[in-house]
Design a protein around this motif. Structure first.
Motif, mmCIF file in Angstrom:
data_model
loop_
_atom_site.group_PDB
_atom_site.id
_atom_site.type_symbol
_atom_site.label_atom_id
_atom_site.label_comp_id
_atom_site.label_asym_id
_atom_site.label_seq_id
_atom_site.Cartn_x
_atom_site.Cartn_y
_atom_site.Cartn_z
ATOM 1 N N UNK A 8 0.851 -1.187 0.000
ATOM 2 C CA UNK A 8 0.000 0.000 0.000
ATOM 3 C C UNK A 8 0.885 1.235 0.000
ATOM 4 N N UNK A 9 0.531 2.171 -0.862
ATOM 5 C CA UNK A 9 1.322 3.386 -0.978
ATOM 6 C C UNK A 9 0.400 4.603 -1.000
ATOM 7 N N UNK A 10 0.934 5.704 -0.532
ATOM 8 C CA UNK A 10 0.260 6.995 -0.654
ATOM 9 C C UNK A 10 1.020 7.799 -1.697
ATOM 10 N N UNK A 11 0.349 8.087 -2.782
ATOM 11 C CA UNK A 11 0.976 8.817 -3.880
ATOM 12 C C UNK A 11 0.447 10.251 -3.854
ATOM 13 N N UNK A 12 1.297 11.175 -3.579
ATOM 14 C CA UNK A 12 0.908 12.568 -3.508
ATOM 15 C C UNK A 12 0.519 13.092 -4.882
ATOM 16 N N UNK A 35 -0.007 -8.064 -11.787
ATOM 17 C CA UNK A 35 -0.057 -7.292 -10.549
ATOM 18 C C UNK A 35 -1.313 -6.433 -10.568
ATOM 19 N N UNK A 36 -2.143 -6.578 -9.529
ATOM 20 C CA UNK A 36 -3.401 -5.828 -9.458
ATOM 21 C C UNK A 36 -3.288 -4.621 -8.530
ATOM 22 N N UNK A 37 -3.727 -3.461 -8.993
ATOM 23 C CA UNK A 37 -3.713 -2.232 -8.206
ATOM 24 C C UNK A 37 -5.142 -1.699 -8.100
ATOM 25 N N UNK A 38 -5.479 -1.224 -6.914
ATOM 26 C CA UNK A 38 -6.820 -0.680 -6.675
ATOM 27 C C UNK A 38 -6.695 0.648 -5.936
ATOM 28 N N UNK A 39 -7.445 1.637 -6.389
ATOM 29 C CA UNK A 39 -7.432 2.958 -5.753
ATOM 30 C C UNK A 39 -8.443 2.963 -4.617
ATOM 31 N N UNK A 43 -14.240 6.921 -4.971
ATOM 32 C CA UNK A 43 -15.607 7.270 -5.321
ATOM 33 C C UNK A 43 -16.316 6.114 -5.989
ATOM 34 N N UNK A 44 -17.543 6.422 -6.422
ATOM 35 C CA UNK A 44 -18.372 5.366 -7.013
ATOM 36 C C UNK A 44 -17.754 4.829 -8.309
ATOM 37 N N UNK A 45 -17.114 5.706 -9.061
ATOM 38 C CA UNK A 45 -16.589 5.287 -10.373
ATOM 39 C C UNK A 45 -15.415 4.331 -10.215
ATOM 40 N N UNK A 46 -14.477 4.615 -9.294
ATOM 41 C CA UNK A 46 -13.244 3.848 -9.189
ATOM 42 C C UNK A 46 -13.246 2.837 -8.041
ATOM 43 N N UNK A 47 -14.272 2.864 -7.179
ATOM 44 C CA UNK A 47 -14.272 1.975 -6.021
ATOM 45 C C UNK A 47 -14.359 0.517 -6.480
#
Length: 269
Positions: A8-12, A35-39, A43-47
């Motif tokens: 898990x990373x926090x990307x500024x 490799x799977x990445x999830x934001x 919000x509803x669109x990207x959740x």
């Protein structure tokens, strides 16, 4: 750079994150994964939506080509039971046969004197890496019968170079061995099977030897008896001479000159 093992990373904003992906394979071959990445909080669109990054890699050893078409200059599919061959790779037996060789040859200047006792093999780097390979024989480590030159090679990818294998035998009979190709960073050596047959030219005749009073053969030269002949008469005797060895035999007859009353060729092969 120092990398941490995390998921898990926090990307500024307006920044990026560099990731290090390591590959560790248990066997040779091609490896593929995603490799799977999830934001989080997108919000509803990207959740719950994942972004896949395909990763691929190949794990291999340095290796030489074992294709007989590439490795051997001379080859044949099979050999008959009593067929004599000279310097041929027999595909059905997976062995390179030098065939019959004269025993007891001197090894001084052997490279120039005896082409029948040597053969070239093609060594090709068919792998993905630079290759260092060393050669030795499985049984004949002292070079009593088989030798190889050079004893090691360095080959770049797709490069090819010849090695020369020599065979000299001191005794009659078949000798078999394997040329071991030890490839650096490859735990599986390659074996090239070779064989040769030590032989001595030998001839026999159908002339019956003289025997003593006890019926035992008398040592000495064999004799062809013509018995008594009238003057100016001719008589003929047929003598069969057979080569029982695996090598060509050349011999000559002495004491058969015309001035001695005989008419016969002197040399035979």
């Amino acid at each position: 750079l120092t990398y941490k093992r995390q998921s898990r990373w926090v990307v500024e904003p307006h920044s990026s994150q560099e990731l290090l992906v390591r590959m560790h394979a248990e066997d040779t071959g091609r490896c593929e994964a995603v490799l799977g990445f999830e934001i989080m909080g997108g919000g509803v669109v990207l959740r719950g939506r994942q972004f896949g990054l395909p990763v691929r890699g190949t794990c291999a050893y340095p290796q030489i080509s074992q294709n007989y078409q590439s490795l051997y200059y001379r080859k044949m599919k099979t050999r008959g039971e009593n067929q004599i061959v000279s310097k041929q790779y027999i595909i059905s037996k997976n062995v390179f046969e030098f065939g019959p060789l004269l025993v007891g040859k001197e090894r001084e200047d052997f490279k120039e004197k005896y082409p029948e006792n040597q053969e070239k093999f093609r060594i090709t780097n068919s792998g993905l890496f630079h290759m260092h390979v060393e050669f030795c024989f499985k049984n004949d480590q002292e070079g009593t019968v088989f030798m190889v030159e050079p004893e090691e090679l360095d080959l770049a990818v797709d490069d090819t170079q010849d090695i020369t294998v020599f065979a000299f035998t001191e005794e009659e009979g078949e000798v078999t061995d394997s040329l071991i190709c030890n490839i650096k960073d490859n735990p599986e050596p390659v074996e090239i099977n070779v064989s040769c047959i030590g032989s001595v030219p030998t001839i026999v005749t159908d002339i019956e030897p003289e025997v003593d009073d006890e019926g035992e053969p008398v040592e000495g030269p064999l004799k062809v008896e013509f018995q008594r002949l009238l003057l100016k008469r001719k008589d003929t005797r047929v003598v069969t001479i057979k080569n029982t060895s695996l090598l060509p035999a050349k011999w000559s007859l002495q004491g058969c000159e015309e001035e001695d009353g005989f008419n016969c060729g002197k040399e035979f092969t």
